[in-house]
Write an enzyme that holds these catalytic residues in place. Sequence first.
Site, short mmCIF file in Angstrom:
data_model
loop_
_atom_site.label_atom_id
_atom_site.label_comp_id
_atom_site.label_asym_id
_atom_site.label_seq_id
_atom_site.Cartn_x
_atom_site.Cartn_y
_atom_site.Cartn_z
N CYS A 103 0.82 -1.22 0.00
CA CYS A 103 0.00 0.00 0.00
C CYS A 103 0.85 1.26 0.00
CB CYS A 103 -0.95 0.00 1.19
SG CYS A 103 -0.14 -0.05 2.81
N HIS A 106 -2.09 0.74 7.33
CA HIS A 106 -2.55 0.87 5.94
C HIS A 106 -2.58 2.34 5.54
CE1 HIS A 106 -4.24 -0.71 2.31
NE2 HIS A 106 -5.34 0.03 2.40
N HIS A 137 -6.46 2.79 -2.99
CA HIS A 137 -5.46 2.06 -2.20
C HIS A 137 -5.26 0.65 -2.71
CE1 HIS A 137 -8.47 -0.28 0.44
NE2 HIS A 137 -9.16 0.32 -0.50
#
Length: 276
Positions: free
Chosen positions: A184, A235, A247
Site C-alpha cells: 500500500c 494501511h 489504495h
Amino acid sequence: MTSSPLPTTAQERRGLVTGMQEFSLQRTCLVAGVLALILFAGCGRPAVRHPAPSVKSPEVRAVPRMGYTIQAGAFAVVENAARLTRSLQERGLDATYFVAGRGLYKVRFGNYSTRELARAKAEEIRAMGIIGEFYIVGPDQYAAARQAEMGEAYLREELVRTAQSFLGVPYLWGGASAETGFDCSGLTMTVYQLNGFDIPRTSGDQFAAGTPVGRSSLAKGDLIFFAKQGDKVSHVGVYAGDGWFIHSPGKGKRIRKDSLLQDYYSRTFLGARSYL
C-alpha cells in the site's frame, strides 16, 4: 405650603442662574459617568480585557522534491515491469513501476542531483544488461514544477489522476505474480514520486513526514492512514475526494477505490497527512 420669594435684584437673579448651571453640569457628569460604567465595566464588575485564544496551526513540513531519475522499459505485461523493479531494488536502487498508458508499464529508478549523475548510473546499469534504452526525467517535467503557475488545486488533481491510473492493476511491489501481493505504501510513494515529491517508502515514515490534516479538512491528494490496533499505522491510501480513497487493499487483490464511510475504514481511521 408657601412658595419661595422670587429674586428681585439683578445680583440675586445672576446667582440663581449660576446655581442652575452648576447643577446642570453636575447632573451631566453624573449621567456620563454611569453610562461609562455600564458600557465598559459591565454589570458593575471591573472591566477585564481577555486576550483572544490563539489557535496553533499545524507545522508545515517541507517534503523534498525529486531530482533526476531514470526511466526504462516498456512492458505490456505488468509482471515484467515488476521483475525489472525487483532486479533494480536488489542492487540497492530505489525503483518503482507505473502505468504509462493503457496496457503499458514503465519503470523509474534513482533520484540524482544532476543529469550527469543520472546518466552515468543508467549507462552502468545498461552495461550490466539489466536495462536497454533509457530516458532521464528532469525536475521540470513533474507536476510539482508547475505548482506555482497552475496552483495547488491543479497539483492535487494530478495526484488523484495518477492514483486513478493504477485502478484495477495488481500492485506487485517487488513481486512477479499476484500471489506475492502488493504494498500500500509503495503505491502512495509512487503516486507522489511521479508528480515530483520524494516522500518516504514506508507507511509509518509517510505518516511522520506529512503535515497533519483533520478528517473534516481532507483534500484531494492527501494520504489517509489506518491502524488496526492502537496508533500503529497498518494501511495507507490516497484521498480522492467526496469521501473516497484509492489504495492497495491486500495480498492478491487489485488497486481499487473505497469509501471512507465504510464501517471498517471509519473505525480504523488514524489520521491524514498533506505534503503540499
